[in-house]
Design a protein around this motif. Structure first.
Motif, PDB file in Angstrom:
ATOM      1  N   LEU A   1      50.180  31.361  42.446  1.00 47.78           N
ATOM      2  CA  LEU A   1      50.403  31.151  41.020  1.00 47.78           C
ATOM      3  C   LEU A   1      49.607  32.144  40.186  1.00 47.78           C
ATOM      4  O   LEU A   1      50.105  32.654  39.168  1.00 47.78           O
ATOM      5  CB  LEU A   1      50.047  29.708  40.645  1.00 47.78           C
ATOM      6  N   ASP A   2      48.349  32.399  40.587  1.00 45.60           N
ATOM      7  CA  ASP A   2      47.541  33.372  39.840  1.00 45.60           C
ATOM      8  C   ASP A   2      48.165  34.766  39.902  1.00 45.60           C
ATOM      9  O   ASP A   2      48.181  35.500  38.895  1.00 45.60           O
ATOM     10  CB  ASP A   2      46.116  33.400  40.401  1.00 45.60           C
TER      11      ASP A   2
ATOM     12  N   LYS B   1      47.474  28.242  44.766  1.00 38.80           N
ATOM     13  CA  LYS B   1      46.762  28.710  43.578  1.00 38.80           C
ATOM     14  C   LYS B   1      46.763  30.234  43.524  1.00 38.80           C
ATOM     15  O   LYS B   1      46.981  30.829  42.449  1.00 38.80           O
ATOM     16  CB  LYS B   1      45.323  28.175  43.625  1.00 38.80           C
ATOM     17  N   LYS B   2      46.527  30.885  44.651  1.00 39.53           N
ATOM     18  CA  LYS B   2      46.558  32.342  44.693  1.00 39.53           C
ATOM     19  C   LYS B   2      47.944  32.868  44.342  1.00 39.53           C
ATOM     20  O   LYS B   2      48.104  33.855  43.607  1.00 39.53           O
ATOM     21  CB  LYS B   2      46.144  32.827  46.085  1.00 39.53           C
TER      22      LYS B   2
ATOM     23  N   THR C   1      53.868  28.757  34.227  1.00 35.83           N
ATOM     24  CA  THR C   1      53.184  29.055  35.484  1.00 35.83           C
ATOM     25  C   THR C   1      51.687  28.795  35.358  1.00 35.83           C
ATOM     26  O   THR C   1      51.045  28.316  36.299  1.00 35.83           O
ATOM     27  CB  THR C   1      53.442  30.515  35.885  1.00 35.83           C
ATOM     28  N   ARG C   2      51.112  29.122  34.202  1.00 34.33           N
ATOM     29  CA  ARG C   2      49.694  28.816  33.974  1.00 34.33           C
ATOM     30  C   ARG C   2      49.439  27.314  34.044  1.00 34.33           C
ATOM     31  O   ARG C   2      48.415  26.862  34.569  1.00 34.33           O
ATOM     32  CB  ARG C   2      49.266  29.366  32.607  1.00 34.33           C
TER      33      ARG C   2
ATOM     34  N   ASP D   1      44.312  23.032  40.116  1.00 33.45           N
ATOM     35  CA  ASP D   1      42.851  22.882  40.036  1.00 33.45           C
ATOM     36  C   ASP D   1      42.437  21.410  40.048  1.00 33.45           C
ATOM     37  O   ASP D   1      41.433  21.036  40.676  1.00 33.45           O
ATOM     38  CB  ASP D   1      42.319  23.560  38.771  1.00 33.45           C
TER      39      ASP D   1
ATOM     40  N   ARG E   1      56.422  28.530  47.172  1.00 31.12           N
ATOM     41  CA  ARG E   1      55.573  27.331  47.176  1.00 31.12           C
ATOM     42  C   ARG E   1      56.060  26.309  48.202  1.00 31.12           C
ATOM     43  O   ARG E   1      55.256  25.657  48.879  1.00 31.12           O
ATOM     44  CB  ARG E   1      55.546  26.698  45.780  1.00 31.12           C
TER      45      ARG E   1
ATOM     46  N   ALA F   1      49.271  26.274  37.620  1.00 30.04           N
ATOM     47  CA  ALA F   1      48.005  26.704  38.221  1.00 30.04           C
ATOM     48  C   ALA F   1      46.867  25.769  37.830  1.00 30.04           C
ATOM     49  O   ALA F   1      45.993  25.436  38.649  1.00 30.04           O
ATOM     50  CB  ALA F   1      47.682  28.132  37.805  1.00 30.04           C
TER      51      ALA F   1
END
Length: 489
Positions: free
Chosen positions: A207-208, A204-205, A245-246, A253, A454, A249
């Protein structure tokens, strides 16, 4: 129990017969029909086939406690979560209750060594029909007041009670091993879920950070488009890359929430009130010392439980054998009985009885023989379960060792691929800034770099999972702090 009518006086030789029976009981008390127990054998390999060269052999420490094996990962949050397993995990609490039940059965069987004593009071009124001839009480109502104490004891002549106690004790030991197995399994499941969640946080980090970089690049491209330096296709490509990409992410979640709920259940908390703050730092698997294969038989709680159940089944054969021999019961009773309450406490109201009883079954249609055959078959099945547990244990260790060995090579190869992808991205970006390539080449290089990073994170997560599974397969480290011993030369 006691009788409501006075017992007939015993013959004068009764005390001698009782003494003789007690003497026989003492002489035969050491007799037992229990077959000698021998721990079942299992084929043990000389070494683990999947162990990488250079792995050290751990020194066995049977008497030492396993300790909190998860501290080998040096993660304070994991340590706090694991501490809740014994307190709040419902599967562990059920195993504790089953152990207490098994220990109660040991006490129940052991009580058979002692006599049973009962006491009671009774009062009743009875009337005999007046139309019955030859009875002095015909047509009369007679009250009866009685109080008495009785005792009975069955000497364990042929070991039936002793074998039952031994079997119950072995079952209790098996339940104790089952409890340790449940604790080990629950703590391992918690560690696997926790490291999976940590891996999701790392991805997640990543991707953010990528979304932030892509958003900055898109803003720059839009300025260049407004200035007429590039065409609209580059902006469209950058927008596609950013939104894709969003989406990835957001999908992280969803998976993270499910993993967090699983951890909440393992720690005995409602999923709706449990949260774990994100932690994007990468966790490293510990160096795990690998024990000798023979030590696995001494450390795995499921193997210990299976072996104890073999001992319990062996004791049941002794119980089935004892059924072919007669039972000796010694009984005695004493009390007071009177038709009228006033003289109830006087000496003439006293009654008592004392005597042994020896009884055995002469014919039962093969019932006892069938029970014996069933007990032998149960023993054979327990031996098969034990050997199967050993085979499964070795399989799990070999699977984890092979996975760790392969993942180490895979991680090294993937790291080289990730480094090369990052270099390719930098070079492609520089060429785009120089006007040598289109932005599509940059997007392609970004996608390759992100995918490789990833994959590297996922391999690291698989290494942590395999480390946990290996510790579980080995029954935990050999001693407290053993997991911190270097495993590679």
């Amino acid at each position: 129990m006691f009788s409501s009518s006075p017992a007939r006086p015993l013959p004068r030789r009764a005390p001698f017969a009782t003494l003789l029976a007690a003497l026989c009981s003492a002489l035969l008390g050491a007799c037992s029909t229990l077959p000698p127990y021998q721990r079942p054998t299992a084929e043990v390999p000389a070494h683990y086939a999947g162990a990488a060269p250079g792995w050290a052999q751990a020194a066995p420490a049977d008497a030492a406690p396993r300790g909190p094996w998860w501290t080998a990962f040096d993660d304070p949050v994991l340590n706090q979560l694991e501490a809740r397993i014994d307190v709040s995990n419902q599967t562990v609490r059920k195993a504790v209750a089953q152990l207490q039940q098994a220990r109660s059965l040991v006490d129940y069987q052991r009580a058979g060594f002692f006599p049973t004593i009962t006491a009671g009071l009774a009062q009743d009124r009875s009337r005999t029909s007046q139309n019955v001839e030859g009875k002095s009480l015909a047509g009369k109502t007679v009250p009866d007041y009685a109080a008495g104490v009785s005792a009975s004891w069955e000497p364990d002549l042929f070991g039936r009670i002793r074998d039952s106690v031994n079997g119950a004790h072995a079952d209790a030991q098996a339940s104790e091993a089952d409890l340790e197995g449940v604790r080990l399994s629950m703590s391992a499941d918690l560690a696997v879920d926790y490291f999976a969640l940590r891996s999701l946080d790392t991805q997640k980090k990543l991707l953010d950070d990528s979304v932030s970089a892509y958003a900055a690049a898109l803003k720059l491209l839009q300025q260049q488009l407004n200035n007429g330096a590039i065409d609209a296709s580059a902006v469209a490509q950058a927008t596609t890359q950013l939104e894709a990409t969003r989406t990835q992410a957001t999908d992280i979640d969803v998976t993270r929430a499910q993993m967090q709920h699983a951890i909440a259940t393992l720690t005995g908390e409602p999923a709706s009130s449990f949260t774990l703050p994100p932690n994007g730092s990468a966790a490293a698997p510990p160096a795990i010392p690998v024990g000798l294969p023979s030590q696995l038989l001494e450390r795995r709680p499921d193997i210990a439980a299976a072996e104890r159940r073999v001992a319990s089944a062996n004791a049941q054969i002794g119980v089935a054998h004892a059924a072919f021999f007669p039972d000796l019961v010694l009984s005695a009773s004493v009390g007071l009985e009177s038709t009228f309450f006033a003289p109830w406490l006087s000496a003439p109201s006293l009654f008592w009885s004392l005597g042994p009883q020896l009884a055995g079954t002469l014919f039962d249609g093969g019932k006892r023989r069938a029970s014996l055959h069933g007990a032998v078959a149960q023993y054979d099945g327990a031996v098969a379960d034990y050997r199967q547990s050993v085979l499964v244990a070795f399989q799990q260790v070999e699977d984890s060792l092979s996975a760790l060995h392969a993942l180490a090579d895979e991680a090294a190869s993937q790291q080289r691929a990730t480094t090369a992808a990052d270099l390719s991205l930098r070079l492609t970006t520089n060429r785009f800034n120089a006007g040598a390539v289109s932005y599509l080449d940059v997007v392609t290089a970004q996608t390759i770099a992100l995918t490789n990073q990833r994959v590297a994170d996922q391999i690291a997560a698989r290494q942590l999972e395999s480390s946990v599974l290996l510790l579980r397969a080995l029954g935990g480290p050999w001693q407290a702090g053993a997991a911190n011993t270097p495993a590679h030369g």
